[in-house]
Design a protein around this motif. Structure first.
Motif, PDB file in Angstrom:
ATOM      1  N   UNK A  12     -12.798   0.070   5.726  1.00 50.44           N
ATOM      2  CA  UNK A  12     -12.334   1.378   5.251  1.00 50.44           C
ATOM      3  C   UNK A  12     -11.145   1.872   6.059  1.00 50.44           C
ATOM      4  N   UNK A  13     -11.131   1.602   7.375  1.00 47.83           N
ATOM      5  CA  UNK A  13      -9.993   2.023   8.193  1.00 47.83           C
ATOM      6  C   UNK A  13      -8.737   1.263   7.800  1.00 47.83           C
ATOM      7  N   UNK A  14      -8.855  -0.022   7.518  1.00 49.96           N
ATOM      8  CA  UNK A  14      -7.684  -0.811   7.112  1.00 49.96           C
ATOM      9  C   UNK A  14      -7.150  -0.333   5.767  1.00 49.96           C
ATOM     10  N   UNK A  15      -8.045  -0.051   4.817  1.00 47.39           N
ATOM     11  CA  UNK A  15      -7.605   0.434   3.511  1.00 47.39           C
ATOM     12  C   UNK A  15      -6.968   1.812   3.624  1.00 47.39           C
ATOM     13  N   UNK A  16      -7.541   2.676   4.460  1.00 46.32           N
ATOM     14  CA  UNK A  16      -6.949   3.998   4.657  1.00 46.32           C
ATOM     15  C   UNK A  16      -5.569   3.918   5.287  1.00 46.32           C
ATOM     16  N   UNK A  17      -5.383   3.004   6.243  1.00 45.48           N
ATOM     17  CA  UNK A  17      -4.072   2.835   6.863  1.00 45.48           C
ATOM     18  C   UNK A  17      -3.052   2.342   5.847  1.00 45.48           C
ATOM     19  N   UNK A  18      -3.467   1.445   4.947  1.00 49.47           N
ATOM     20  CA  UNK A  18      -2.544   0.954   3.922  1.00 49.47           C
ATOM     21  C   UNK A  18      -2.095   2.078   3.000  1.00 49.47           C
TER      22      UNK A  18
END
Length: 471
Positions: free
Chosen positions: A143-149
């Motif tokens: 979820x953190x990686x998707x939010x950063x994207x």
């Protein structure tokens, strides 16, 4: 017997603490557990990945978190991004300005968004092939990686919007291509073409943002001069604006439309296509034909960059040929001491001694008293020092040679031995080779200074690639 058994049980904890091997089965040397065997996929040797590598521990600090995000973003590959905008600015005949800086910022954000989205989309595949990556190892949550994207994509579009609507339109197409590639097109036959289109759009973003910002700044300064409605007349994109200290970007050549950057964008896109095609085999290896084909393409691109510099660039005035000189005449059009001769067919030219409204004959030039006389010396005057146009072919040759030197040998090694480590090295070399290719494209467009600025990023990219893999 009972006393001996009780004494043995009492000495068991001490024996376990002094044992040469821990509960995890790793040998102890010098009081410390030995490191796990390295593996080839992590770039440190060996043949197989270690499933327990980079396991999250309760005592993980801030430094480990930063390290995980740098691996997710592939920060060593970031240095291949600014050259796109600089080459695009040179292609439209402008030096870097405010629009170029905004394009670089937007490109960096969209590039990092693609990196984070790539690992999020491949998290299940990486759990099998590359479990040491940040998401499958548990160091960064999906979820953190998707939010950063998502956040980086929004930031990139916002920066592009500040450069103008044309730049925002190009950036929107670039963002859509990046998301389509990571979510679906990557595992299809259209994957390399999509990645090539993204890199080409990135160069066009720099060209569009630079040209738009230059036209907007010139139209603003032009609107404040002169009375009446004419002062607010807009300026056509790609027109030749007046130069001066108030302009955002300085002209380095004839002003051209952003579409003039399309040949350079296609060259960079072709290189990206080859790198992406090789990267599809970096986990398993086994391909010999693909590295050989990409090596041939790289050589052809280098030859094309050098060849197109010899031809006349778009927007340059045609030089008069030998046919412009009449037979028996001593007039030479290319001689600096001969003014242009009047055409015999120009019946509208004023005769000597006559006056025509709007006609202003050229006044004789005054002698340059500050010019050095023959045989005299003036400090700072070097008549035999090569000028910037004379240095451009030398720099172009050097940049193109650096491009071949960076991309060629790793591709040849991967073709001779298509193992995963050598294939990954070929991909990394192809990513780093984009920097000298961008410098060559800038020099070919008549901006050797921008080419030198791009080449200054090579040592930084090389040193950082030793710590964080670009693939």
């Amino acid at each position: 017997m009972r006393r001996l058994l009780l004494s043995a049980l009492g000495a068991l904890p001490a024996a376990l603490r002094a044992a040469p091997a821990g509960l995890n089965g790793r040998a102890v040397r010098g009081g410390r557990p030995a490191a796990a065997p390295d593996d080839g996929l992590s770039g440190t040797g060996g043949t197989a990945p270690a499933p327990d590598r980079h396991r999250p521990s309760p005592g993980r600090g801030r430094g480990d978190t930063v390290r995980a995000w740098t691996e997710l973003f592939r920060v060593s590959a970031l240095f291949s991004v600014p050259g796109d905008a600089l080459a695009g600015a040179a292609a439209v005949g402008r030096s870097p300005g405010r629009g170029t800086a905004l394009a670089i910022g937007a490109s960096l954000c969209l590039y990092e968004a693609g990196m984070a989205l790539n690992d999020w989309a491949d998290r299940e595949e990486d759990a099998v092939d590359r479990p040491h990556r940040p998401i499958p190892s548990g160091r960064i949550s999906p979820s953190a990686a998707l939010g950063a994207a998502g956040a980086l994509t929004a930031a990139g579009l916002a920066l592009a919007a500040r450069a103008g609507r044309p730049a925002l339109a190009v950036a929107t197409g670039l963002a859509a291509t990046v998301w389509a590639y990571d979510l679906h097109l990557k595992h299809t036959k259209a994957g390399p073409a999509a990645m090539a289109a993204a890199r080409s759009l990135d160069l066009l973003l720099g060209a569009t943002a630079t040209a738009t910002a230059m036209s907007t700044a010139t139209a603003t300064s032009y609107a404040g001069t002169g009375p009446g409605p004419r002062a607010t007349r807009p300026m056509r994109l790609g027109a030749v604006p007046p130069t001066g200290p108030d302009n955002v970007a300085r002209a380095v050549g004839p002003a051209r439309s952003p579409l003039a950057a399309l040949p350079a964008a296609l060259v960079l896109g072709a290189h990206t296509y080859g790198v992406t095609a090789v990267s599809r085999h970096e986990a398993q290896g086994g391909s010999t034909a693909v590295p050989l084909a990409v090596l041939a393409t790289t050589t052809a691109l280098a030859a094309a960059v050098l060849a197109t510099h010899q031809r006349q660039r778009p927007g340059e005035p045609a030089r008069p040929g030998p046919a412009a000189t009449a037979p028996g005449s001593s007039y030479r059009p290319d001689h600096p001491h001969h003014p242009p001769a009047p055409s015999m067919l120009d019946l509208g030219a004023p005769l000597p001694g006559t006056y025509r409204p709007g006609h202003h004959p050229t006044a004789p030039a005054l002698p340059d008293l500050g010019a050095p006389q023959p045989g005299t010396y003036r400090p700072g005057h070097h008549p035999h020092r090569p000028t910037a146009p004379a240095l451009t072919p030398l720099l172009l040759t050097a940049f193109t040679g650096a491009y071949l030197r960076t991309a060629g040998p790793p591709l040849l090694h991967a073709a001779l031995n298509p193992s995963p480590p050598l294939t990954q090295r070929a991909v990394g070399g192809g990513i780093r080779a984009m920097i000298p290719l961008q410098a060559a494209l800038a020099a070919r467009a008549g901006a050797p200074g921008s080419g030198l600025a791009v080449m200054a990023l090579v040592p930084l990219a090389r040193s950082l690639a030793r710590k964080v893999s670009p693939t």
